[in-house]
Scaffold this motif. Structure first.
Motif, PDB file in Angstrom:
ATOM      1  N   LEU A 126       4.093 -12.685  -7.332  1.00  0.00           N
ATOM      2  CA  LEU A 126       3.461 -13.895  -7.858  1.00  0.00           C
ATOM      3  C   LEU A 126       3.772 -14.075  -9.339  1.00  0.00           C
ATOM      4  O   LEU A 126       3.978 -15.182  -9.808  1.00  0.00           O
ATOM      5  N   GLN A 127       3.837 -12.947 -10.053  1.00  0.00           N
ATOM      6  CA  GLN A 127       3.961 -13.053 -11.503  1.00  0.00           C
ATOM      7  C   GLN A 127       4.394 -11.707 -12.068  1.00  0.00           C
ATOM      8  O   GLN A 127       4.005 -10.650 -11.548  1.00  0.00           O
ATOM      9  N   ASP A 173      -1.556  -5.739  -6.319  1.00  0.00           N
ATOM     10  CA  ASP A 173      -2.254  -7.008  -6.132  1.00  0.00           C
ATOM     11  C   ASP A 173      -3.317  -7.180  -7.209  1.00  0.00           C
ATOM     12  O   ASP A 173      -3.483  -6.318  -8.081  1.00  0.00           O
ATOM     13  N   GLU A 174      -4.013  -8.266  -7.139  1.00  0.00           N
ATOM     14  CA  GLU A 174      -4.981  -8.630  -8.168  1.00  0.00           C
ATOM     15  C   GLU A 174      -6.054  -7.558  -8.350  1.00  0.00           C
ATOM     16  O   GLU A 174      -6.588  -7.366  -9.431  1.00  0.00           O
ATOM     17  N   ALA A 178       4.729  -7.847   0.720  1.00  0.00           N
ATOM     18  CA  ALA A 178       4.098  -8.667  -0.311  1.00  0.00           C
ATOM     19  C   ALA A 178       5.121  -9.553  -1.017  1.00  0.00           C
ATOM     20  O   ALA A 178       6.315  -9.272  -1.012  1.00  0.00           O
ATOM     21  N   ARG A 179       4.628 -10.625  -1.583  1.00  0.00           N
ATOM     22  CA  ARG A 179       5.486 -11.522  -2.361  1.00  0.00           C
ATOM     23  C   ARG A 179       5.068 -11.474  -3.838  1.00  0.00           C
ATOM     24  O   ARG A 179       3.891 -11.428  -4.155  1.00  0.00           O
ATOM     25  N   THR A 191       1.594  -9.102  -7.147  1.00  0.00           N
ATOM     26  CA  THR A 191       1.977  -9.674  -5.850  1.00  0.00           C
ATOM     27  C   THR A 191       0.737 -10.183  -5.134  1.00  0.00           C
ATOM     28  O   THR A 191      -0.381  -9.960  -5.577  1.00  0.00           O
ATOM     29  N   ASP A 192       0.957 -10.843  -3.990  1.00  0.00           N
ATOM     30  CA  ASP A 192      -0.182 -11.126  -3.123  1.00  0.00           C
ATOM     31  C   ASP A 192      -0.560  -9.817  -2.428  1.00  0.00           C
ATOM     32  O   ASP A 192       0.026  -8.775  -2.709  1.00  0.00           O
ATOM     33  N   ASP A 193      -1.551  -9.868  -1.538  1.00  0.00           N
ATOM     34  CA  ASP A 193      -1.999  -8.604  -0.938  1.00  0.00           C
ATOM     35  C   ASP A 193      -1.488  -8.431   0.491  1.00  0.00           C
ATOM     36  O   ASP A 193      -2.113  -7.759   1.303  1.00  0.00           O
ATOM     37  N   ALA A 194      -0.350  -9.031   0.791  1.00  0.00           N
ATOM     38  CA  ALA A 194       0.260  -8.847   2.117  1.00  0.00           C
ATOM     39  C   ALA A 194       0.996  -7.516   2.114  1.00  0.00           C
ATOM     40  O   ALA A 194       2.208  -7.456   1.887  1.00  0.00           O
ATOM     41  N   TYR A 195       0.229  -6.446   2.373  1.00  0.00           N
ATOM     42  CA  TYR A 195       0.816  -5.103   2.342  1.00  0.00           C
ATOM     43  C   TYR A 195       2.065  -5.034   3.216  1.00  0.00           C
ATOM     44  O   TYR A 195       2.155  -5.679   4.247  1.00  0.00           O
ATOM     45  N   THR A 226       1.199  -2.442  -3.558  1.00  0.00           N
ATOM     46  CA  THR A 226       1.841  -3.200  -2.481  1.00  0.00           C
ATOM     47  C   THR A 226       3.332  -2.903  -2.471  1.00  0.00           C
ATOM     48  O   THR A 226       3.876  -2.444  -3.471  1.00  0.00           O
TER      49      THR A 226
END
Lengths: 411, 411
Positions: free
Chosen positions: A114-115, A140-141, A111-112, A104-108, A146
Motif C-alpha cells: 500500500l505504501q 500490515d497496519e 499481500a499487496r 501492505t494490506d493484511d491478505a497474508y 505479511t
C-alpha cells in the motif's frame, strides 16, 4: 551517479559464495558513485524448506503464522549480505519489510503493497550506506508480518524503486535478458535490448518466466525503468520501459511466447439461446477454475459449439463440471484435449501494421500446422495448436517475423 | 486460574514432533483455565547453523547484522507452535520481540531488556488467545533487532512474567529440576522441591547449568516465582523463590556445586609493598581475563605469595601476562596448575549456622583431600582441590551434609 535498486533472486544468493559474489558486484557499483538499494530473496530452497516445516504441522497452515515463518528466509540473506559488504569496507545496513516500513494490506501470503516509507532509506543513502532490504515481505497496519506471495521480491524491488524515484530497477537473475523466444527451442533466439512494459506483460503472462507479472505491472504503472540482467555475467541485459519512440525501425514483433500448460474443452451442440455462455462458464468459475481463451462458433442447426482453455491441472475438474452442465442444458457432447499448446506473437509494432495475424497464419499454414483456436489483443495474437507442432511453429514464426539472430545482425 | 509464562528451550522444540508435543502440553494447561504466554527458543542446532553462516562470511560478523540473522531462529518456532495450537482449536498468536515490543539497549548480541510493553499481550489474553513470544530477542529504540545473548530465552520468559505480574514462570528443560548436586557424580543426588534465588545464583554461577544466571537474577529482583520442569515428563520440578520461611527445618546446605573450568596461577616472592595486588591484577584485567578466586598469603621475608584462578581457556594468556609482571616487580617465580577443581557448598541455612566451613573442611580432611584455596560468601563456601579428588570430594560432602536421598527420606 544514479539511484539504483538492485534485486537478486534466490539462486543469486543461494550460497555463501554467491552472496560474496553479489557483495563484490554491489561494491563495484558503489565505487562508481551510485546510490544503491539492494533487495534480496531467500537463499534458493529456503522458502520451500520453511513451507515444508509448516506443512508438516498442517496441510493448511494458519496464514498469519505461515508468514511469520517464511519471512525469515529473506531476513537471513539481508543480514549476511550486509555483513559481506561491511567486511569489504562498504557501509551497509539491512532492513526487514517491517523496518523499512513496507506497509501492505493484511491478505497474508499474498499481500499487496500500500505504501513505502522512504525516510529511513533516504537517510542511510545520504550517509553513504548501501541499504539491503528483505524482498517478498511487509507489515500490515497492525504490525503483523505479511508476505507478497511467490516471486514477490521482484515487486518489492519495483515498489521501492517507485517510492524512491530510482533511476532504474535492476532485476538480477539466471538469464542475461529477455529473448525473442526460448533459446532452448530456437537456437537463433536473441536477447532484446529493449522491450515495452506491455510486451513484457504479454510475454510474462504467456510463460516467459523471467519476471513476475505483478512487478512488470507495477513498473509500468509508476514508469520505473526495469532492467533484467544476469547475476554473474557482464552484459547490458534487457531494458523494459515505456514505448517512447514509435519509429519505423521498431520491429513489428518483439517475441514469440508459448506455453504447454493448458488444456482445451469443447461442449458441442449447445442450444443457441441468449445467456448460454454464462450457463456454461458460470459453474466453471464457481468451481474456482480460471479460463483463458474462449471461442464460440455458430453452427447450422440452431446449436452452437463452445470451446475454452483451462490450466492442465484443472482439466479433470473442468471436465466434470462441463459434463454436468451439458446434461442440464441439453448439449450434445463434451470433448477435451490436453495435448495442445498456445503460441503467441507479441509486439507493440503490430498496432500500426495491418496483416500481422494473416502473416502468422500463413507461416503456420506453410508448415501444415492446423490452428484450433485464435485469440487476439492489441499487441498479441495467440493460437492454439497440437502440442506436437509447438517447436516447429515457434521456429517458423521466429523466422517469418525476422527475429532470427542472423536476420537482425544486418540492421 | 493463573497467569503462567512457560518457556521451552531448543531441544523441547527441536523437531516438528516435539513442537506438536509442546502444543499438546500447552493445550492441557489452557483447558485448565490458565492464561498462557509461551516463550520459545530456536530449534536446537538452528542458532548454531545461523552463526556458522555468518562466520563463513566473517570471523567477526558485524554485530547488528548478526542479530538480524540469528533472531530468525525463534521467529520460525513461534510461527510453527502457533499453527500447531490453532490446528488443535486453541486460539493463538505469535509475536517477535519487536512485535511485543521488548525494548532493549543497543548492545547487539548481548542486549539488556529495558522495558516490555504488555498492552498487546494483555488484549490477546483477554480475548482467550495463547500468546507465543520469540525468546532471546528484542528491539532497540531505533527499531533495530537485538538479541540477548546465549540462553537469553530464559531471561525473556522471566522478564515477561515480571512485566505481566505472572503467577509463575515455568522453565521447561531436559532435566526434571534442580538437584543437590550432579547425579552423574553422586547417585544419591536428589531433586530439590524448593531453592532460593540466592542459592540458585550460587549454584548456577558454579556450573549447574540448569538456568541462565541473568534469568535467576532478574527473577530474584522482581520476585517472579520460577519453576524448573522437564519438558516431556510429569513432575513438580523445582520452585525457585524468595526465602519466606527461615525455619529450623531448613537444611543448612541445599546443594554441592562444582566445576573444572578453572586454572590456578601463583606468583611467589613478591616484594610486599602497598598496591602490589593492583600491580599484579591490573595487567590481567587489562588483557580481558576474568579472575575468579584470589588469595594472598603473607610470608616471612617481607615478600608475599599471590594466587588466583582464571578460566582454563585463559590460562596461557594469563601466564604470559603474569611472567611479564613478575620480571617488572622483581617477584621470584610464577607457577601454575590447570589440574584443579572448585567445589562449593551452597545454602541460605549456613547464615544462621556457625561451623559450616569447618564441617566442610573436616569432611575433606577425612578423605585426605588437600585444600589449595578457600573462598567464602554469605551462603557459600568454595574450595580449590586437585582435579582428581573432585568426585570423591563431592560425594563426601553430599553425605556429610545429609543430602543423600536415603538420608533425607526419613525427614
Amino acid at each position: 551517479m544514479a539511484l539504483i535498486v538492485q534485486k537478486f533472486g534466490g539462486t543469486s544468493v543461494g550460497s555463501i559464495e554467491r552472496i560474496e559474489q553479489v557483495a563484490d558486484k554491489v561494491r563495484k557499483f558503489r565505487e562508481q558513485g551510485h546510490d544503491l538499494v539492494v533487495v534480496l530473496s531467500a537463499m534458493s530452497g529456503e522458502t520451500n524448506r520453511l513451507i515444508e516445516l509448516a506443512r508438516q504441522i498442517s496441510d493448511q497452515p494458519e496464514p498469519r503464522e505461515l508468514d511469520v515463518v517464511v519471512s525469515t528466509g529473506e531476513q537471513v540473506t539481508i543480514g549476511l549480505l550486509a555483513m559481506a559488504l561491511i567486511k569489504r569496507g562498504v557501509p551497509a545496513v539491512s532492513y526487514t519489510g517491517n523496518q523499512v516500513r513496507i506497509l501492505t494490506d493484511d491478505a497474508y501470503n499474498k499481500a499487496r503493497i500500500l505504501q513505502i516509507d522512504d525516510q529511513r532509506i533516504r537517510q542511510d543513502l545520504k550517509a553513504g550506506r548501501v541499504v539491503v532490504v528483505a524482498g517478498f515481505q511487509g507489515v500490515d497496519e497492525k504490525g503483523n508480518i505479511t508476505t507478497l506471495g511467490r516471486g514477490g521480491s521482484d515487486t518489492t524491488g519495483v515498489a521501492l524503486a517507485a517510492a524512491l524515484k530510482a533511476d532504474e530497477c535492476q532485476i538480477y537473475t539466471d538469464v542475461d535478458g529477455v529473448y525473442t523466444t526460448d533459446p532452448r527451442v530456437v537456437a537463433q533466439a536473441q536477447r532484446l535490448d529493449k522491450i515495452t512494459f506491455e510486451e513484457m506483460l504479454e510475454m510474462a503472462s504467456l510463460g516467459s518466466k523471467v519476471l513476475q507479472i505483478r512487478a512488470v505491472e507495477f513498473a509500468g504503472k509508476y514508469n520505473v525503468p526495469l532492467r533484467v540482467l544476469h547475476s554473474f555475467q557482464e552484459g547490458p541485459g534487457t531494458l523494459i520501459t515505456i514505448d517512447e519512440e514509435e519509429t519505423m525501425e521498431q520491429p513489428i514483433i518483439s517475441g514469440i511466447a508459448f506455453n504447454r500448460d493448458e488444456a482445451k474443452l469443447t461442449i458441442r451442440g449447445v442450444p443457441d439461446t441468449p445467456g448460454v455462455a454464462f450457463k456454461i462458464l458460470g459453474p466453471v468459475s464457481a468451481a474456482n477454475i480460471e479460463v483463458d481463451m474462449i471461442v464460440q462458433n455458430v453452427s447450422h442447426d440452431n446449436t452452437t459449439d463452445f470451446t475454452f482453455t483451462v490450466h492442465r491441472n484443472d482439466y479433470q475438474k473442468a471436465l466434470g463440471v462441463l459434463q454436468a452442465t451439458a446434461a442440464e442444458i441439453g448439449a450434445r457432447e463434451v470433448v477435451g484435449d490436453t495435448h495442445i499448446a498456445k503460441v503467441s506473437i507479441v509486439g507493440v509494432g503490430m498496432r500500426s501494421h495491418a496483416g500481422v495475424a494473416s502473416q502468422m497464419f500463413e507461416a503456420l499454414a506453410k508448415e501444415s500446422i492446423n490452428i484450433q483456436m485464435i485469440s487476439t489483443s492489441e499487441i498479441k495474437v495467440s493460437v492454439v495448436i497440437g502440442e506436437k507442432y509447438l517447436e516447429l511453429a515457434v521456429r517458423a514464426l521466429h523466422t517469418a517475423f525476422d527475429l532470427d539472430a542472423s536476420a537482425r545482425q544486418g540492421e
